[in-house]
Design an enzyme around this catalytic site. Structure first.
Site, PDB file in Angstrom:
ATOM      1  N   SER A 171       4.853 -12.318   2.130  1.00  0.00           N
ATOM      2  CA  SER A 171       5.416 -10.961   2.095  1.00  0.00           C
ATOM      3  C   SER A 171       6.779 -10.972   1.434  1.00  0.00           C
ATOM      4  CB  SER A 171       5.558 -10.479   3.542  1.00  0.00           C
ATOM      5  OG  SER A 171       6.366  -9.356   3.605  1.00  0.00           O
TER       6      SER A 171
ATOM      7  N   TYR B 107       9.045 -11.906  12.535  1.00  0.00           N
ATOM      8  CA  TYR B 107       7.901 -11.811  11.611  1.00  0.00           C
ATOM      9  C   TYR B 107       8.247 -12.486  10.275  1.00  0.00           C
ATOM     10  CZ  TYR B 107       4.723  -9.767   8.147  1.00  0.00           C
ATOM     11  OH  TYR B 107       3.841  -9.589   7.103  1.00  0.00           O
TER      12      TYR B 107
ATOM     13  N   LYS C 220       1.612  -8.444  12.085  1.00  0.00           N
ATOM     14  CA  LYS C 220       2.482  -8.008  10.977  1.00  0.00           C
ATOM     15  C   LYS C 220       3.519  -6.956  11.353  1.00  0.00           C
ATOM     16  CE  LYS C 220      -0.783  -4.485   9.505  1.00  0.00           C
ATOM     17  NZ  LYS C 220      -1.441  -3.776   8.462  1.00  0.00           N
TER      18      LYS C 220
ATOM     19  N   ASN D 196       4.655  -3.585  -0.834  1.00  0.00           N
ATOM     20  CA  ASN D 196       4.223  -2.627   0.200  1.00  0.00           C
ATOM     21  C   ASN D 196       2.808  -2.115  -0.059  1.00  0.00           C
ATOM     22  OD1 ASN D 196       7.224  -2.699   0.308  1.00  0.00           O
ATOM     23  ND2 ASN D 196       6.911  -1.242   1.964  1.00  0.00           N
TER      24      ASN D 196
ATOM     25  N   ASN E 260       4.573   1.940   9.509  1.00  0.00           N
ATOM     26  CA  ASN E 260       4.853   2.030   8.064  1.00  0.00           C
ATOM     27  C   ASN E 260       4.757   3.466   7.568  1.00  0.00           C
ATOM     28  OD1 ASN E 260       3.153  -0.890   8.256  1.00  0.00           O
ATOM     29  ND2 ASN E 260       5.150  -0.896   7.300  1.00  0.00           N
TER      30      ASN E 260
ATOM     31  N   LYS F 286       6.691 -15.989   8.226  1.00  0.00           N
ATOM     32  CA  LYS F 286       6.198 -16.087   6.838  1.00  0.00           C
ATOM     33  C   LYS F 286       6.932 -17.215   6.097  1.00  0.00           C
ATOM     34  CE  LYS F 286       3.037 -12.924   6.810  1.00  0.00           C
ATOM     35  NZ  LYS F 286       1.645 -13.344   6.865  1.00  0.00           N
TER      36      LYS F 286
ATOM     37  N   SER G 198      -8.528  -8.539  16.785  1.00  0.00           N
ATOM     38  CA  SER G 198      -7.364  -8.137  17.587  1.00  0.00           C
ATOM     39  C   SER G 198      -6.693  -6.923  16.958  1.00  0.00           C
ATOM     40  CB  SER G 198      -6.357  -9.289  17.709  1.00  0.00           C
ATOM     41  OG  SER G 198      -5.994  -9.756  16.431  1.00  0.00           O
TER      42      SER G 198
HETATM   43  P1  NAD Z   1      -4.382  -6.379   9.522  1.00  0.00           P
HETATM   44  O1  NAD Z   1      -3.789  -6.464  10.895  1.00  0.00           O
HETATM   45  O2  NAD Z   1      -5.052  -5.137   9.106  1.00  0.00           O
HETATM   46  O3  NAD Z   1      -5.411  -7.586   9.315  1.00  0.00           O
HETATM   47  C1  NAD Z   1      -5.241  -8.836   9.917  1.00  0.00           C
HETATM   48  C2  NAD Z   1      -6.578  -9.227  10.543  1.00  0.00           C
HETATM   49  O4  NAD Z   1      -6.434 -10.501  11.155  1.00  0.00           O
HETATM   50  C3  NAD Z   1      -7.025  -8.242  11.635  1.00  0.00           C
HETATM   51  O5  NAD Z   1      -8.365  -7.872  11.391  1.00  0.00           O
HETATM   52  C4  NAD Z   1      -6.900  -9.066  12.930  1.00  0.00           C
HETATM   53  O6  NAD Z   1      -7.891  -8.674  13.873  1.00  0.00           O
HETATM   54  C5  NAD Z   1      -7.070 -10.471  12.420  1.00  0.00           C
HETATM   55  N1  NAD Z   1      -6.413 -11.523  13.204  1.00  0.00           N
HETATM   56  C6  NAD Z   1      -5.135 -11.550  13.649  1.00  0.00           C
HETATM   57  N2  NAD Z   1      -4.884 -12.715  14.253  1.00  0.00           N
HETATM   58  C7  NAD Z   1      -6.026 -13.459  14.182  1.00  0.00           C
HETATM   59  C8  NAD Z   1      -6.388 -14.746  14.605  1.00  0.00           C
HETATM   60  N3  NAD Z   1      -5.532 -15.540  15.254  1.00  0.00           N
HETATM   61  N4  NAD Z   1      -7.627 -15.180  14.357  1.00  0.00           N
HETATM   62  C9  NAD Z   1      -8.529 -14.390  13.704  1.00  0.00           C
HETATM   63  N5  NAD Z   1      -8.235 -13.150  13.278  1.00  0.00           N
HETATM   64  C10 NAD Z   1      -6.994 -12.692  13.516  1.00  0.00           C
HETATM   65  O7  NAD Z   1      -3.211  -6.767   8.512  1.00  0.00           O
HETATM   66  P2  NAD Z   1      -3.188  -6.650   6.919  1.00  0.00           P
HETATM   67  O8  NAD Z   1      -2.328  -5.497   6.556  1.00  0.00           O
HETATM   68  O9  NAD Z   1      -4.551  -6.752   6.374  1.00  0.00           O
HETATM   69  O10 NAD Z   1      -2.373  -7.953   6.553  1.00  0.00           O
HETATM   70  C11 NAD Z   1      -3.015  -9.164   6.220  1.00  0.00           C
HETATM   71  C12 NAD Z   1      -1.963 -10.231   5.998  1.00  0.00           C
HETATM   72  O11 NAD Z   1      -1.066  -9.787   4.976  1.00  0.00           O
HETATM   73  C13 NAD Z   1      -1.101 -10.522   7.230  1.00  0.00           C
HETATM   74  O12 NAD Z   1      -0.876 -11.905   7.287  1.00  0.00           O
HETATM   75  C14 NAD Z   1       0.192  -9.785   6.932  1.00  0.00           C
HETATM   76  O13 NAD Z   1       1.302 -10.398   7.544  1.00  0.00           O
HETATM   77  C15 NAD Z   1       0.278  -9.903   5.423  1.00  0.00           C
HETATM   78  N6  NAD Z   1       1.066  -8.819   4.815  1.00  0.00           N
HETATM   79  C16 NAD Z   1       0.685  -7.514   5.044  1.00  0.00           C
HETATM   80  C17 NAD Z   1       1.459  -6.488   4.530  1.00  0.00           C
HETATM   81  C18 NAD Z   1       1.107  -5.049   4.803  1.00  0.00           C
HETATM   82  O14 NAD Z   1       1.993  -4.187   4.698  1.00  0.00           O
HETATM   83  N7  NAD Z   1      -0.131  -4.714   5.126  1.00  0.00           N
HETATM   84  C19 NAD Z   1       2.605  -6.776   3.733  1.00  0.00           C
HETATM   85  C20 NAD Z   1       2.912  -8.109   3.501  1.00  0.00           C
HETATM   86  C21 NAD Z   1       2.131  -9.131   4.045  1.00  0.00           C
HETATM   87  N1  UDP Z   2      10.181   5.022   6.643  1.00  0.00           N
HETATM   88  C1  UDP Z   2      10.518   6.269   7.136  1.00  0.00           C
HETATM   89  N2  UDP Z   2       9.795   6.769   8.183  1.00  0.00           N
HETATM   90  C2  UDP Z   2       8.767   6.107   8.759  1.00  0.00           C
HETATM   91  C3  UDP Z   2       8.426   4.823   8.249  1.00  0.00           C
HETATM   92  C4  UDP Z   2       9.154   4.319   7.197  1.00  0.00           C
HETATM   93  O1  UDP Z   2      11.450   6.906   6.637  1.00  0.00           O
HETATM   94  O2  UDP Z   2       8.169   6.599   9.717  1.00  0.00           O
HETATM   95  C5  UDP Z   2      10.920   4.478   5.491  1.00  0.00           C
HETATM   96  C6  UDP Z   2      11.617   3.139   5.756  1.00  0.00           C
HETATM   97  O3  UDP Z   2      12.928   3.360   6.258  1.00  0.00           O
HETATM   98  C7  UDP Z   2      11.608   2.516   4.351  1.00  0.00           C
HETATM   99  C8  UDP Z   2      10.322   3.032   3.715  1.00  0.00           C
HETATM  100  O4  UDP Z   2       9.976   4.211   4.472  1.00  0.00           O
HETATM  101  O5  UDP Z   2      12.685   2.995   3.587  1.00  0.00           O
HETATM  102  C9  UDP Z   2       9.156   2.059   3.805  1.00  0.00           C
HETATM  103  O6  UDP Z   2       9.006   1.632   5.155  1.00  0.00           O
HETATM  104  P1  UDP Z   2       7.782   0.725   5.622  1.00  0.00           P
HETATM  105  O7  UDP Z   2       7.963   0.469   7.082  1.00  0.00           O
HETATM  106  O8  UDP Z   2       6.518   1.357   5.168  1.00  0.00           O
HETATM  107  O9  UDP Z   2       7.961  -0.612   4.776  1.00  0.00           O
HETATM  108  P2  UDP Z   2       9.128  -1.718   4.822  1.00  0.00           P
HETATM  109  O10 UDP Z   2      10.379  -1.090   5.292  1.00  0.00           O
HETATM  110  O11 UDP Z   2       8.622  -2.767   5.765  1.00  0.00           O
HETATM  111  O12 UDP Z   2       9.242  -2.209   3.430  1.00  0.00           O
END
Ligand code: NAD
Ligand code: UDP
Length: 337
Positions: free
Chosen positions: A128, A152, A88, A182, A202, A156, A38
């Site tokens: 997270s 979101y 996410k 991050n 992000n 979590k 997805s």
């Molecule tokens: P991502 O979207 O790149 O990867 C998630 C994967 O899960 C995708 O490949 C998607 O296709 C799959 N997926 C979603 N729902 C599904 C379902 N019901 N069944 C099977 N597959 C499914 O996201 P990511 O950045 O790799 O994040 C992974 C995890 O880490 C998430 O739970 C996210 O909330 C958590 N997380 C991510 C970040 C970040 O900034 N990337 C930060 C904190 C926590």
């Molecule tokens: N940010 C920004 N411009 C963007 C995206 C993010 O200035 O287009 C800033 C945001 O306000 C924060 C930092 O960058 O201070 C990190 O944001 P991100 O969304 O990557 O992470 P999160 O806020 O979820 O920690």
């Protein structure tokens, strides 16, 4: 090295899951991907085969499909699950909370049922720093109170609470909760990285798309925060370090048999301007940017106290902001998206 246990990665073709896949192979585990694609593309699988030089076992499916998960766990003798699958995007969760409750909560319950039914009760969960809401202390320790600012973040917190209840109900559950700060950067091969569908929310992927000319200008959300340069401060962690943290978490669960909740960050904060300057050096171009209003729901400063991860998992982040920007740029300039 491991004993070659099989590990199921839900969401394994996504950003964090794909990098962790490689780290697990390198550590001697046998990872297996389940993804409904997805938010990722199937060609990630081929690129993982190029990086590892081995066939990648994978299955298209959804974590809400209990019987499918159960079949995969039993058939492949899965010793532990890493649960990455979920949505996410903070803004999307505000606009459509039910979508998030359904995928992130029902998806986790589906996984729990399959694991319980097949007596596989070792889990690493992607949580997270969002669970701290607007943190009351900086750096943030794991003891800081939890609070949510959006649906979101709520999902979590609920997932973490469900895990805690399961461990009470049956002490065989061994749960490692990793609270990521991050994640940014990409694999040094440039073959896998963050591949958001639609305009990124992000900072780092947005910045990278401005640098490559896909987007015209970076909007910086606020320059009047109580920080040294007025822009928001975050704890950026290289996805390669994060992948290693998963391997360390898994080994710790197998070794100690006890669950834990740890921050996964560097323990250091960088402002938006710090990231922009470092990225300009990495890509050799100047990035057009403008200051705009603060983004609703944003906090000023967020970085981890990363001591517990060091003590408990014997893991700490090694890569710098420079590495994060260089690797992000390499991935973005390949333009596999
Ligand atoms: P991502 O979207 O790149 O990867 C998630 C994967 O899960 C995708 O490949 C998607 O296709 C799959 N997926 C979603 N729902 C599904 C379902 N019901 N069944 C099977 N597959 C499914 O996201 P990511 O950045 O790799 O994040 C992974 C995890 O880490 C998430 O739970 C996210 O909330 C958590 N997380 C991510 C970040 C970040 O900034 N990337 C930060 C904190 C926590
Ligand atoms: N940010 C920004 N411009 C963007 C995206 C993010 O200035 O287009 C800033 C945001 O306000 C924060 C930092 O960058 O201070 C990190 O944001 P991100 O969304 O990557 O992470 P999160 O806020 O979820 O920690």
């Amino acid at each position: 090295m491991s004993d070659g246990q099989s590990i199921l990665l839900t969401g394994g073709s996504g950003y964090v899951g794909s990098h962790t896949y490689v780290a697990l192979v390198q550590a001697g585990f046998k990872p297996y991907i389940l993804d409904n694609f997805s938010n990722s593309k199937k060609n990630v699988v081929e690129r993982l085969e190029r990086i590892t030089g081995l066939p990648v076992p994978w299955h298209e499916g959804d974590t809400r499909d209990v019987s499918l998960l159960q079949e995969i766990i039993v058939k492949n003798d899965i010793a532990a699950v890493m649960h990455f699958a979920g949505f996410k995007s903070v803004s999307e969760s505000v606009a459509n909370p039910l979508k998030y409750f359904d995928n992130n909560l029902a998806g986790m319950i589906g996984l729990f049922k399959a694991m319980e039914n097949s007596a596989c009760r070792t889990l690493v969960f992607s949580s997270s720093a969002t669970v701290y809401g607007d943190p009351i202390e900086i750096p943030i320790t794991e003891k800081s109170p939890k609070n949510f600012l959006n649906p979101y973040g709520y999902t979590k917190i609920v997932c973490e609470e469900m895990l805690a209840s399961l461990s009470v109900s049956n002490t065989q559950w061994r749960n490692g909760v990793l609270r990521y700060f991050n994640p940014v950067g990409a694999h040094p091969s440039g073959l896998i990285g963050e591949d958001p569908s639609g305009p990124p929310n992000n900072l780092m992927p947005y910045l990278a798309q401005v640098a490559v000319g896909k987007l015209p200008i970076l909007n910086i959300y606020g320059n009047d925060y109580p920080t040294p340069d007025g822009t928001g401060v975050r704890d950026y962690i290289h996805v390669q370090d994060l992948a290693e943290a998963h391997v360390a978490a898994l080994k710790t669960l197998f070794k100690t048999g006890s669950g834990f909740t740890v921050n996964i960050g560097t323990g250091r904060g960088y402002s938006v301007m710090d990231v922009v300057y470092e990225f300009e050096i990495a890509c050799g171009k100047s990035i057009p940017y403008q200051f705009v209003e603060r983004r609703s729901g944003d906090i000023a400063v967020c970085y981890a106290d990363a001591t517990l991860a060091k003590n408990l998992l014997n893991w700490n982040a090694k890569l710098s902001l420079t590495d994060m920007c260089i690797d992000s740029w390499r991935w973005q300039s390949n333009d596999f998206s």
